[in-house]
Design a protein around this motif. Sequence first.
Motif, PDB file in Angstrom:
ATOM      1  N   LYS A  71       0.980  -1.378  -0.089  1.00  0.00           N
ATOM      2  CA  LYS A  71       0.083   0.142  -0.065  1.00  0.00           C
ATOM      3  C   LYS A  71       0.888   1.197   0.011  1.00  0.00           C
ATOM      4  O   LYS A  71       0.397   2.159  -0.597  1.00  0.00           O
ATOM      5  CB  LYS A  71      -0.945  -0.058   1.189  1.00  0.00           C
ATOM      6  CG  LYS A  71      -2.128  -0.977   0.945  1.00  0.00           C
ATOM      7  CD  LYS A  71      -2.890  -0.950   2.111  1.00  0.00           C
ATOM      8  CE  LYS A  71      -3.179  -2.091   2.981  1.00  0.00           C
ATOM      9  NZ  LYS A  71      -4.058  -1.995   4.290  1.00  0.00           N
ATOM     10  N   MET A 143      -6.684   2.912   5.562  1.00  0.00           N
ATOM     11  CA  MET A 143      -5.523   2.741   4.658  1.00  0.00           C
ATOM     12  C   MET A 143      -4.395   3.721   4.974  1.00  0.00           C
ATOM     13  O   MET A 143      -3.889   4.500   4.207  1.00  0.00           O
ATOM     14  CB  MET A 143      -6.017   3.108   3.068  1.00  0.00           C
ATOM     15  CG  MET A 143      -7.165   2.245   2.777  1.00  0.00           C
ATOM     16  SD  MET A 143      -6.866   0.641   1.962  1.00  0.00           S
ATOM     17  CE  MET A 143      -6.036   1.254   0.559  1.00  0.00           C
ATOM     18  N   LEU A 146      -1.233   3.725   2.809  1.00  0.00           N
ATOM     19  CA  LEU A 146      -1.410   4.243   1.638  1.00  0.00           C
ATOM     20  C   LEU A 146      -1.028   5.709   1.691  1.00  0.00           C
ATOM     21  O   LEU A 146      -0.454   6.328   0.975  1.00  0.00           O
ATOM     22  CB  LEU A 146      -2.925   4.149   0.981  1.00  0.00           C
ATOM     23  CG  LEU A 146      -3.155   4.728  -0.379  1.00  0.00           C
ATOM     24  CD1 LEU A 146      -2.295   3.957  -1.395  1.00  0.00           C
ATOM     25  CD2 LEU A 146      -4.709   4.739  -0.820  1.00  0.00           C
TER      26      LEU A 146
END
Length: 184
Positions: A71, A143, A146
């Motif tokens: 990610k 996330m 990310l």
Amino acid sequence: MESTINVHGSIFLLLRQFANEYKEGTWDYLLRETGLEEKTYNIHENYPLSDLERMILKASELTGLSEDTLKEKFGKQMVPSLMKMYQNYVDPSWKTFELLEYTELVIHKAVRKEESKANPPVLNVSRVHDNLLIIDYFSKRKMGSLAVGIIKGIAEYYKESDRVKVISLSNPNEERVQIRVEFL
């Protein structure tokens, strides 16, 4: 009943680009191996987070990289495309510090207004001093890795990666992640 958590189609299109840069045909492999080969991802639609999670898991197995590392790499690779997409909102005098400081107030605000189906994470950015930002990332998509990758990618974009240190202060797989960004 809990509603489905969605991801904007643009993320899937950027993931396709990322996968195929790893090796041509990787995107098709991911679709096939996750049972999503019948799906088409449109930039102006939303899709279940579970689709993205299945692809990241399969890509992790394929590459031998952890999901968080994958990610983060994906986030870094997204930056040139994101900068091109949102160039009208970025002041040309900005560098990494200013872009991070104003992402929520300028870019995410515009994204939410122009693309009603988009739901970027909420970023509460605190300027501790001229060399330190604390970013509180909030997203049900969890996330944070990310986001860390995007921050590192922004520093690369501005050729400042040698002087920007990014540290996740909390588990990147939670809804709230605190990220420390130091400018050396």
